[in-house]
Design a protein around this motif. Structure first.
Motif, PDB file in Angstrom:
ATOM      1  N   MET A  37       0.841  -1.200   0.000  1.00 40.97           N
ATOM      2  CA  MET A  37       0.000   0.000   0.000  1.00 40.97           C
ATOM      3  C   MET A  37       0.873   1.245   0.000  1.00 40.97           C
ATOM      4  SD  MET A  37      -1.300  -0.068   3.984  1.00 40.97           S
ATOM      5  CE  MET A  37      -2.090   1.534   3.881  1.00 40.97           C
ATOM      6  N   THR A  38       0.322   2.332  -0.502  1.00 47.06           N
ATOM      7  CA  THR A  38       1.070   3.588  -0.484  1.00 47.06           C
ATOM      8  C   THR A  38       1.032   4.197   0.917  1.00 47.06           C
ATOM      9  OG1 THR A  38      -0.900   4.766  -1.209  1.00 47.06           O
ATOM     10  CG2 THR A  38       0.633   4.012  -2.918  1.00 47.06           C
ATOM     11  N   SER A  39       1.845   5.226   1.105  1.00 45.95           N
ATOM     12  CA  SER A  39       1.951   5.841   2.428  1.00 45.95           C
ATOM     13  C   SER A  39       2.098   7.348   2.281  1.00 45.95           C
ATOM     14  CB  SER A  39       3.157   5.275   3.173  1.00 45.95           C
ATOM     15  OG  SER A  39       4.362   5.666   2.533  1.00 45.95           O
ATOM     16  N   ILE A  40       2.149   8.045   3.397  1.00 46.20           N
ATOM     17  CA  ILE A  40       2.327   9.496   3.382  1.00 46.20           C
ATOM     18  C   ILE A  40       3.615   9.866   2.665  1.00 46.20           C
ATOM     19  CG2 ILE A  40       2.730  11.538   4.828  1.00 46.20           C
ATOM     20  CD1 ILE A  40      -0.144  10.540   4.917  1.00 46.20           C
ATOM     21  N   THR A  41       4.696   9.130   2.935  1.00 46.29           N
ATOM     22  CA  THR A  41       5.987   9.445   2.331  1.00 46.29           C
ATOM     23  C   THR A  41       6.159   8.842   0.946  1.00 46.29           C
ATOM     24  OG1 THR A  41       6.945   7.565   3.514  1.00 46.29           O
ATOM     25  CG2 THR A  41       7.163   9.734   4.545  1.00 46.29           C
ATOM     26  N   SER A  42       5.352   7.836   0.620  1.00 44.79           N
ATOM     27  CA  SER A  42       5.481   7.156  -0.674  1.00 44.79           C
ATOM     28  C   SER A  42       4.095   6.996  -1.302  1.00 44.79           C
ATOM     29  CB  SER A  42       6.129   5.789  -0.479  1.00 44.79           C
ATOM     30  OG  SER A  42       7.332   5.891   0.234  1.00 44.79           O
ATOM     31  N   PRO A  43       3.519   8.101  -1.790  1.00 37.07           N
ATOM     32  CA  PRO A  43       2.143   8.046  -2.287  1.00 37.07           C
ATOM     33  C   PRO A  43       1.974   7.334  -3.617  1.00 37.07           C
ATOM     34  CG  PRO A  43       3.060  10.237  -2.615  1.00 37.07           C
ATOM     35  CD  PRO A  43       4.059   9.476  -1.798  1.00 37.07           C
ATOM     36  N   VAL A  76       9.803  -8.505   4.699  1.00 31.14           N
ATOM     37  CA  VAL A  76       9.560  -7.234   4.011  1.00 31.14           C
ATOM     38  C   VAL A  76       8.079  -7.014   3.703  1.00 31.14           C
ATOM     39  CG1 VAL A  76       9.809  -7.870   1.565  1.00 31.14           C
ATOM     40  CG2 VAL A  76      10.664  -5.661   2.360  1.00 31.14           C
ATOM     41  N   VAL A  77       7.310  -8.083   3.517  1.00 33.04           N
ATOM     42  CA  VAL A  77       5.898  -7.873   3.189  1.00 33.04           C
ATOM     43  C   VAL A  77       5.116  -7.300   4.374  1.00 33.04           C
ATOM     44  CG1 VAL A  77       5.837  -9.625   1.380  1.00 33.04           C
ATOM     45  CG2 VAL A  77       5.223 -10.262   3.734  1.00 33.04           C
ATOM     46  N   THR A  78       5.679  -7.377   5.568  1.00 36.02           N
ATOM     47  CA  THR A  78       4.987  -6.783   6.717  1.00 36.02           C
ATOM     48  C   THR A  78       4.923  -5.260   6.617  1.00 36.02           C
ATOM     49  OG1 THR A  78       6.991  -6.666   8.081  1.00 36.02           O
ATOM     50  CG2 THR A  78       5.675  -8.688   8.217  1.00 36.02           C
ATOM     51  N   ALA A  79       5.729  -4.666   5.725  1.00 36.62           N
ATOM     52  CA  ALA A  79       5.654  -3.223   5.465  1.00 36.62           C
ATOM     53  C   ALA A  79       4.506  -2.877   4.516  1.00 36.62           C
ATOM     54  CB  ALA A  79       6.972  -2.721   4.887  1.00 36.62           C
ATOM     55  N   LYS A  80       3.737  -3.901   4.114  1.00 36.64           N
ATOM     56  CA  LYS A  80       2.601  -3.726   3.206  1.00 36.64           C
ATOM     57  C   LYS A  80       3.045  -3.083   1.888  1.00 36.64           C
ATOM     58  CE  LYS A  80      -0.838  -3.620   6.894  1.00 36.64           C
ATOM     59  NZ  LYS A  80      -1.975  -2.884   7.502  1.00 36.64           N
ATOM     60  N   VAL A  81       4.127  -3.630   1.354  1.00 37.30           N
ATOM     61  CA  VAL A  81       4.646  -3.132   0.078  1.00 37.30           C
ATOM     62  C   VAL A  81       3.681  -3.476  -1.048  1.00 37.30           C
ATOM     63  CG1 VAL A  81       7.046  -3.198   0.828  1.00 37.30           C
ATOM     64  CG2 VAL A  81       6.039  -5.230  -0.235  1.00 37.30           C
TER      65      VAL A  81
END
Length: 248
Positions: A1-7, A72-77
């Motif tokens: 998923m995207t994030s505030i820092t990586s939209p 790494v998938v725990t970061a919801k990439v």
């Protein structure tokens, strides 16, 4: 998923624990709104000084790759990117497809960009027929790379392996040594030159050699970042890394 820092996208980047080049080169090519999140594959023995040690090195990776992906998938990439290329070429066309399928399975269905896939996408862009290839590998690895490219329909003029004696020493190969290797696999009828081996610091060198040789010269890290972007709808063009990124 995207994030505030990586939209735009968060990429899970899988690479060997011995690798010192991928993160640097990938960050040179990072565009606004994306991020790389690393899962490292533990490498207990970096020695690669003969064919047997090279094969043993790859065989030991399977369990550790699973751990790196799990973490790494725990970061919801949003998708996975392989920062290791040898394994992605192993077993020819079918082996490359099976590896990509297995990585998707490990990650519960994430899209996966591999080095072999990225090179195929790049060669398709140029309509190449005959290629030259350089690697940091031992002969057994070079044979696998040759088999892959021949099986997907390319004539391979030559594969020049630098025979680096350890996973870490690959990162110490100098720009002049890499340039000499590129020149060694060139010929008038070679359409494109490809570099394999993600710890070989070739992204900027390849762009320089493209100007010298007058034809596409593609570093695998450049191709992999480009393919990861394009398959995720990120169409930014970059200067300084050759025509693949500046024109396609």
């Amino acid at each position: 998923m995207t994030s505030i820092t990586s939209p735009r996208a968060q990429f899970g980047l899988i690479l060997p624990s011995t690798n010192t080049v991928v993160e640097a080169e990938f960050n040179w090519m990072r565009v606004d709104g994306v991020s790389w999140h690393t899962g490292r594959i533990y490498i207990p023995d970096p020695e690669l000084d003969d064919d047997a040690s090279f094969v043993a090195f790859l065989e030991s990776l399977r369990t550790e790759i699973g751990v790196a992906v799990r973490n790494v998938v725990t970061a919801k990439v949003d998708s996975l990117v392989m920062g290791m290329s040898a394994e992605t070429f192993w077993g020819g066309k079918d082996g490359a497809a099976e590896f990509a399928r297995w990585m998707g399975e490990l990650s519960d269905g994430l899209d996966v960009t591999t080095g072999a896939m990225a090179c195929t996408m790049a060669l398709d862009v140029y309509g190449a027929k005959k290629i030259g290839v350089i690697t940091p590998y031992q002969p057994v690895g070079d044979a696998q790379v040759r088999d892959f490219f021949e099986q997907i329909g390319y004539e391979v003029h030559d594969v020049h392996g630098l025979k680096c004696d350890s996973a870490t020493s690959i990162g110490d190969v100098t720009p002049e040594e890499i340039k000499a290797a590129f020149r060694a696999v060139d010929a008038p009828d070679v359409d494109v030159i490809i570099q394999a081996g993600t710890n070989l610091p070739a992204a900027r060198v390849a762009a320089e050699m493209e100007q010298e040789l007058g034809k596409p010269v593609i570093a695998i890290n450049t191709a992999t970042v480009w393919a990861a972007y394009r398959t995720n709808g990120i169409m930014d063009k970059l200067d300084g890394f050759g025509s693949l990124f500046s024109e396609h």
